[in-house]
Design an enzyme around this catalytic site. Structure first.
Site, PDB file in Angstrom:
ATOM      1  N   ASP A  71       0.826  -1.213   0.000  1.00 35.75           N
ATOM      2  CA  ASP A  71       0.000   0.000   0.000  1.00 35.75           C
ATOM      3  C   ASP A  71       0.857   1.259   0.000  1.00 35.75           C
ATOM      4  O   ASP A  71       0.416   2.310  -0.480  1.00 35.75           O
ATOM      5  CB  ASP A  71      -0.944   0.015   1.201  1.00 35.75           C
ATOM      6  CG  ASP A  71      -2.225  -0.754   0.937  1.00 35.75           C
ATOM      7  OD1 ASP A  71      -2.638  -0.825  -0.236  1.00 35.75           O
ATOM      8  OD2 ASP A  71      -2.814  -1.303   1.885  1.00 35.75           O
ATOM      9  N   CYS A 381      16.506  -6.523 -11.863  1.00 29.75           N
ATOM     10  CA  CYS A 381      17.079  -7.269 -10.754  1.00 29.75           C
ATOM     11  C   CYS A 381      17.476  -8.683 -11.218  1.00 29.75           C
ATOM     12  O   CYS A 381      18.445  -8.844 -11.942  1.00 29.75           O
ATOM     13  CB  CYS A 381      16.115  -7.298  -9.568  1.00 29.75           C
ATOM     14  SG  CYS A 381      16.907  -7.731  -8.004  1.00 29.75           S
ATOM     15  N   HIS A 514      15.306  -1.609  -8.806  1.00 29.48           N
ATOM     16  CA  HIS A 514      13.871  -1.717  -9.110  1.00 29.48           C
ATOM     17  C   HIS A 514      13.319  -0.341  -9.468  1.00 29.48           C
ATOM     18  O   HIS A 514      12.786   0.373  -8.603  1.00 29.48           O
ATOM     19  CB  HIS A 514      13.111  -2.284  -7.902  1.00 29.48           C
ATOM     20  CG  HIS A 514      13.352  -3.731  -7.657  1.00 29.48           C
ATOM     21  ND1 HIS A 514      12.559  -4.725  -8.185  1.00 29.48           N
ATOM     22  CD2 HIS A 514      14.321  -4.358  -6.947  1.00 29.48           C
ATOM     23  CE1 HIS A 514      13.017  -5.910  -7.810  1.00 29.48           C
ATOM     24  NE2 HIS A 514      14.089  -5.717  -7.049  1.00 29.48           N
ATOM     25  N   GLU A 516      10.657   0.439 -10.889  1.00 25.85           N
ATOM     26  CA  GLU A 516       9.199   0.539 -10.761  1.00 25.85           C
ATOM     27  C   GLU A 516       8.774   1.223  -9.463  1.00 25.85           C
ATOM     28  O   GLU A 516       7.694   1.809  -9.385  1.00 25.85           O
ATOM     29  CB  GLU A 516       8.545  -0.847 -10.863  1.00 25.85           C
ATOM     30  CG  GLU A 516       8.854  -1.817  -9.737  1.00 25.85           C
ATOM     31  CD  GLU A 516      10.067  -2.690  -9.983  1.00 25.85           C
ATOM     32  OE1 GLU A 516      10.140  -3.796  -9.420  1.00 25.85           O
ATOM     33  OE2 GLU A 516      10.962  -2.257 -10.736  1.00 25.85           O
TER      34      GLU A 516
END
EC number: 6.3.4.2
Length: 542
Positions: A71, A381, A514, A516
């Site tokens: 979240d 990764c 990462h 993202e």
């Protein structure tokens, strides 16, 4: 003093408390307020770092190296406010800290109890580092009535008494189901959920009612009457066409205005221009591409939540729709014919991160397909590591592999036992604990000035978030670069490979970090924007 908004959920889980918290924060931010969102997780794990993605979805990583609930990714994407270690806490971490204090004798012989010691620790967490904020939103995981969540609810009850109603607001997310046999929406689950919460000493101020169709005014009044809130505080929350339309939908239903009314604050019109632009880009694309994501947790898309959203953001940057085809890497380990059948329709191939040996040969086969067929490739990764192993094998090192999967004569990828961290040299034992022992958080990398990656970033120094304990072995650099796989990004000390690319390929990039985690709908990550742009060029060639 910051005003606190506490968000609870009832009836069932997965009602969207996280998206609601992120959306409300974005709406308050659009009115010029400074916001921060926090997550209370009642489970006993110290953090989600060692939990299976099938149990908990992805593990989100912050700049300061915290492994957190997914979240927090929603919170960052909607507000642009970088999360911190202080924004996510679990029962496990609270109990760990309390027991450590008890062992040291910090409690001076007192009996250590849930009240006041556990509840005080929860309150301290909620109140920490809030001096420069207008609003702090705190989401409690799980549903009201869960036994593990009771200390959190009690702590918030105490905070309401201590801070006063004028400084606190309780938003309860609940379900109003449609019963087909009766042909109507049923309010009784909401009434029971609010009664449960009230029995714990908390009267909600606002009810967010999830439903799959319009909530009639008569039902809103009924809920308000039985749940002791004003009718305007019963906010319908219908399913949205996409998650980035949720802030606009909640604003239309009056959620942010009702929160401000509760606090006695003026309700001026927010600036929602960027959210209108985002939804317009999402709903009116000018083309589409299909990306094949070859992973090992494809049975649960929450395992790649940030990755999926970053691809959507890349589509927004190029004003195209991104169709994601989730492909289980293991199917490529059975028949070579499966590879071509699955990947030929793809305009781009992405191999994401992961842990363990399962599916890795299928990922390597995907890298080979992308290299030989000149299909845009993006490795993240473990995906970068597989690209390096494939590059070494294609260069004649047939036994190239990773020590993560067992002993190997050619350790192209090996465990990293020490590296330069923010506080100096960090070391890890090869057989040590798994939790919190990876290279975690934001680290800088230096890019080769004339590389493709430098042109995508428009920079030669970057900072990206990491989560891994294995690294590409830099001693294989000459072999790999001789075969066309260039090390175009390195750690500042020049020891750790961060980025590889193939200059002679339409788009072939592998990164150890990462990206993202840092992509936002209103600020798409340049690597995802570039990858989708390459996939779009590929689509136009087909």
């Amino acid at each position: 003093m910051a005003r606190h908004i506490f968000i609870t959920g009832g009836v069932v889980s997965s009602l969207g408390k996280g998206l609601m918290a992120a959306s409300l924060a974005a709406l308050l931010q659009a009115r010029g307020y400074r916001v921060r969102i926090r997550k209370f997780d009642p489970y006993l794990n110290v953090d989600p770092g060692t939990m299976s993605p099938y149990q908990h979805g992805e593990v989100y990583v912050t700049d300061d190296g915290a492994e957190t609930d997914l979240d927090l990714g929603h919170y960052e994407r909607y507000t642009g406010v970088s999360a911190r270690q202080a924004d996510n806490i679990t029962s496990g971490r609270i109990y760990q800290d309390i027991i450590a204090k008890e062992r040291r004798g910090d409690y001076l012989g007192a009996t250590v109890q849930v009240i006041p010691h556990v509840t005080d620790a929860i309150k301290d967490f909620a109140m920490a580092e809030t001096e420069d904020l207008d609003f702090v939103l705190c989401e409690i995981g799980g549903t009201v009535g869960d036994i593990e969540g009771l200390p959190f609810v009690e702590a918030l009850r105490q905070l309401r008494n201590e801070l006063g109603r004028e400084q606190t607001c309780f938003v309860h997310v609940t379900l109003v189901p449609y019963i087909a046999a009766a042909g109507e929406l049923k309010t009784k689950p909401t009434q029971h959920s609010v009664r449960e919460l009230t029995g714990l000493g908390i009267q909600p101020d606002i009810l967010l009612c999830r439903c799959d169709r319009e909530l009639p005014e008569s039902e809103r009044r009924k809920i308000a009457l039985f749940c002791n809130v004003r009718p305007q505080a019963v906010i319908p929350a219908l399913d949205a066409p996409n998650i980035y339309a949720v802030p606009l939908q909640y604003h239309h239903e009056g959620l942010d205005a009702e929160v401000l009314h509760h606090f006695g604050m003026a309700s001026e019109a927010p600036d929602l221009s960027r959210w209108n632009d985002i939804t317009d880009r999402f709903e009116h694309p000018e083309g589409e591409v299909t990306i094949g994501v070859v992973g090992k947790y494809t049975g649960l898309q929450d395992a790649y939540k940030s990755l999926n959203e970053a691809l959507v953001h890349g589509g927004m940057a190029n004003r195209v729709k991104v169709n994601v085809n989730w492909i289980d890497a293991e199917i490529f380990e059975k028949e070579d014919s499966e590879i071509a059948a699955a990947l030929e329709p793809m305009h781009g191939i992405l191999v994401p991160g992961g842990f363990g040996e399962r599916g890795t040969e299928g990922k390597i086969a995907s890298v080979r397909f992308a290299r030989e067929r000149e299909v845009p490739f993006f490795g993240i990764c473990l995906g970068m590591q597989m690209a390096c192993i494939e590059g070494a094998r294609s260069a004649g090192i047939e036994k190239a592999n990773s020590t993560e999967f067992g002993p190997t004569e050619e350790p192209v990828v090996g465990i990293i036992t020490e590296w330069m961290g923010k506080d100096g040299l960090e070391k890890r034992a090869e057989g040590g604990d798994l939790g919190g022992t990876m290279r975690l958080g934001a680290y800088k990398a230096e890019l080769s000035p004339n590389s493709h990656i430098a042109s995508l970033y428009n920079a030669t120094e970057i900072s990206e978030r990491h989560r891994h304990r294995y690294e590409v072995n830099a001693s294989y650099r000459d072999v790999l670069e001789g075969n066309g796989l260039i090390f175009s990004g390195m750690s500042p000390d020049g020891l750790l490979p961060e980025i590889v690319e193939r200059p002679d390929h339409p788009f072939f990039v592998g990164v150890q970090f990462h990206p993202e985690y840092k992509s936002r709908p209103f600020e798409p990550h340049p690597l995802f924007a570039g990858f989708v742009a390459a996939a779009l060029r590929q689509a136009r060639l087909v």
